[in-house]
Design an enzyme around this catalytic site. Structure first.
Site, short mmCIF file in Angstrom:
data_model
loop_
_atom_site.label_atom_id
_atom_site.label_comp_id
_atom_site.label_asym_id
_atom_site.label_seq_id
_atom_site.Cartn_x
_atom_site.Cartn_y
_atom_site.Cartn_z
N TYR A 55 0.84 -1.20 0.00
CA TYR A 55 0.00 0.00 0.00
C TYR A 55 0.88 1.25 0.00
O TYR A 55 0.68 2.17 -0.80
CB TYR A 55 -0.93 -0.02 1.21
CG TYR A 55 -2.05 0.99 1.11
CD1 TYR A 55 -3.13 0.79 0.26
CD2 TYR A 55 -2.02 2.16 1.86
CE1 TYR A 55 -4.15 1.72 0.15
CE2 TYR A 55 -3.04 3.10 1.75
CZ TYR A 55 -4.11 2.88 0.91
OH TYR A 55 -5.12 3.81 0.79
N LYS A 113 1.16 3.86 -3.15
CA LYS A 113 0.64 5.22 -2.97
C LYS A 113 1.76 6.26 -3.15
O LYS A 113 1.50 7.37 -3.63
CB LYS A 113 -0.06 5.36 -1.62
CG LYS A 113 -1.35 4.52 -1.53
CD LYS A 113 -2.37 4.89 -2.60
CE LYS A 113 -3.68 4.15 -2.48
NZ LYS A 113 -4.64 4.52 -3.53
N1 LIG Z 1 -10.65 5.27 3.23
C1 LIG Z 1 -9.46 5.74 3.58
O1 LIG Z 1 -9.16 5.92 4.76
C2 LIG Z 1 -8.45 6.05 2.51
C3 LIG Z 1 -7.29 6.75 2.88
C4 LIG Z 1 -6.34 7.06 1.93
C5 LIG Z 1 -6.54 6.69 0.62
N2 LIG Z 1 -7.67 6.00 0.27
C6 LIG Z 1 -7.80 5.63 -1.13
O2 LIG Z 1 -9.02 6.14 -1.63
C7 LIG Z 1 -9.45 5.34 -2.74
C8 LIG Z 1 -10.91 5.00 -2.55
O3 LIG Z 1 -11.03 4.22 -1.40
P1 LIG Z 1 -12.30 4.22 -0.45
O4 LIG Z 1 -11.83 4.50 0.91
O5 LIG Z 1 -13.39 5.02 -1.04
O6 LIG Z 1 -12.61 2.67 -0.46
P2 LIG Z 1 -13.77 1.79 -1.11
O7 LIG Z 1 -13.35 0.40 -0.87
O8 LIG Z 1 -15.08 2.27 -0.65
O9 LIG Z 1 -13.65 2.16 -2.65
C9 LIG Z 1 -12.76 1.56 -3.53
C10 LIG Z 1 -13.54 1.21 -4.77
O10 LIG Z 1 -12.63 0.68 -5.74
C11 LIG Z 1 -13.24 -0.44 -6.35
N3 LIG Z 1 -12.20 -1.30 -6.90
C12 LIG Z 1 -11.37 -2.14 -6.21
N4 LIG Z 1 -10.57 -2.78 -7.08
C13 LIG Z 1 -10.88 -2.32 -8.31
C14 LIG Z 1 -10.41 -2.61 -9.60
N5 LIG Z 1 -9.43 -3.50 -9.80
N6 LIG Z 1 -10.94 -1.95 -10.65
C15 LIG Z 1 -11.96 -1.05 -10.47
N7 LIG Z 1 -12.48 -0.77 -9.27
C16 LIG Z 1 -11.93 -1.39 -8.20
C17 LIG Z 1 -14.06 -1.10 -5.26
O11 LIG Z 1 -15.06 -1.94 -5.78
C18 LIG Z 1 -14.59 0.11 -4.52
O12 LIG Z 1 -15.84 0.53 -5.04
C19 LIG Z 1 -8.52 4.13 -2.77
O13 LIG Z 1 -7.53 4.34 -3.77
C20 LIG Z 1 -7.88 4.14 -1.40
O14 LIG Z 1 -6.62 3.53 -1.38
C21 LIG Z 1 -8.63 5.68 1.18
#
Ligand SMILES: NC(=O)c1ccc[n+]([C@@H]2O[C@H](COP(=O)([O-])OP(=O)(O)OC[C@H]3O[C@@H](n4cnc5c(N)ncnc54)[C@H](O)[C@@H]3O)[C@@H](O)[C@H]2O)c1
Length: 267
Positions: A172, A176
């Site tokens: 991760y 990132k």
């Molecule tokens: N939630 C947090 O605390 C957080 C913090 C930092 C970064 N992020 C980043 O934000 C982004 C969104 O995450 P989130 O928190 O909304 O999580 P989430 O799990 O709700 O959303 C991620 C989405 O990506 C989709 N997905 C997964 N693999 C995929 C693929 N191979 N192709 C297409 N779609 C795919 C999933 O189905 C899901 O709808 C991610 O990149 C995550 O790493 C999240």
């Protein structure tokens, strides 16, 4: 609460969204079936852009489309695994086929591998293929269309772990950090062609990704306390920055990795 055609309950958003005047423009959002991606899809729709909602999760994606329809917006679901080059090509082609152009892309799909050992070959490879290769594939296909059109704006989702380490997740953290590298590369490569490329770096946000942790009230308290502001962020607090970065209000902003983390990286 309202029901979509499948009868699934959809929670209406209560966030205030700014209209950046994107009528006639087209936005593509990956990972838009929930969490940050869904919030961004709704925020683009509030600015009157047509939205291609992309995800591997069809049911969630169709709910996002329905939420946009309820707002009076225009959206369509496209299945896409961002780690698959053919599917990414087809996704970008679908934006042009159905909406005629592509102006904004939010490359946001990602996986966290919570609880898995990212030193295991398969887990490591999956992390790279979705979180890093997926962003590169999206940028590659989106930029072709945007170059033909004479410009556009791309935002990639990194993380505060794109600028800091965490001792548990080598995949991760590495992916990132890599997303910020890709963002800076794209910004320089297309600076004179009118494509701006930026990244958002969320802190700890309440989404389905963190739901397995927040389901435990004690763990939720711990997560809240990890952030200097004393709470987790909301998906809408990332989405508003994404749409601003794509808007003409950010016309001189490119190559930027915007931390939106309640102060987590300020300490
Ligand atoms: N939630 C947090 O605390 C957080 C913090 C930092 C970064 N992020 C980043 O934000 C982004 C969104 O995450 P989130 O928190 O909304 O999580 P989430 O799990 O709700 O959303 C991620 C989405 O990506 C989709 N997905 C997964 N693999 C995929 C693929 N191979 N192709 C297409 N779609 C795919 C999933 O189905 C899901 O709808 C991610 O990149 C995550 O790493 C999240």
């Amino acid at each position: 609460m309202k029901s979509n055609p499948q009868g699934t309950q959809i929670k209406e958003k209560d966030a205030v969204m700014v209209n950046y005047g994107m009528n006639g423009k087209v936005a593509l959002v990956t990972g838009a079936s929930g969490g940050i991606g869904r919030a961004a899809a709704l925020a683009f729709a509030a600015s009157e852009a047509a939205v291609l909602v992309c995800d591997v999760n069809q049911a969630g994606g169709e709910e996002t489309v329905e939420l946009i329809a309820q707002m009076g917006g225009k959206a369509r679901f496209q299945t896409c695994d961002v780690s698959n080059p053919d599917q990414v090509k087809a996704m970008v082609a679908a934006a042009v086929e159905h909406f005629g152009r592509l102006d904004y892309a939010f490359n946001n799909a990602g996986i966290n591998n919570l609880g898995a050992n990212e030193y295991e070959d398969e887990v490591w490879a999956r992390s790279l293929s979705v979180n890093l290769t997926g962003v590169m594939l999206c940028m590659r296909e989106e930029s072709e269309v945007m170059l033909r059109q004479g410009g556009g704006a791309i935002v990639n989702t990194s993380s505060m772990n794109g600028v800091t380490g965490n001792g548990a997740q080598p995949g991760y953290v590495a992916t990132k950090h890599g997303v910020i590298g890709l963002t800076r590369h794209g910004a320089l490569r297309w600076a004179k062609e009118g494509i701006r490329v930026n990244a958002v770096c969320p802190g700890v946000i309440e989404t389905p990704m963190t739901a397995p942790l927040t389901a435990n009230p004690e763990m939720k308290k711990v997560l809240d306390s990890l952030t200097p502001m004393g709470r987790m962020g909301k998906p809408e607090e990332i989405a508003s920055a994404v749409v601003w970065l794509c808007s003409d209000q950010a016309s001189f902003v490119t190559g930027h990795a915007m931390l939106i983390d309640g102060g987590s990286t300020a300490v």
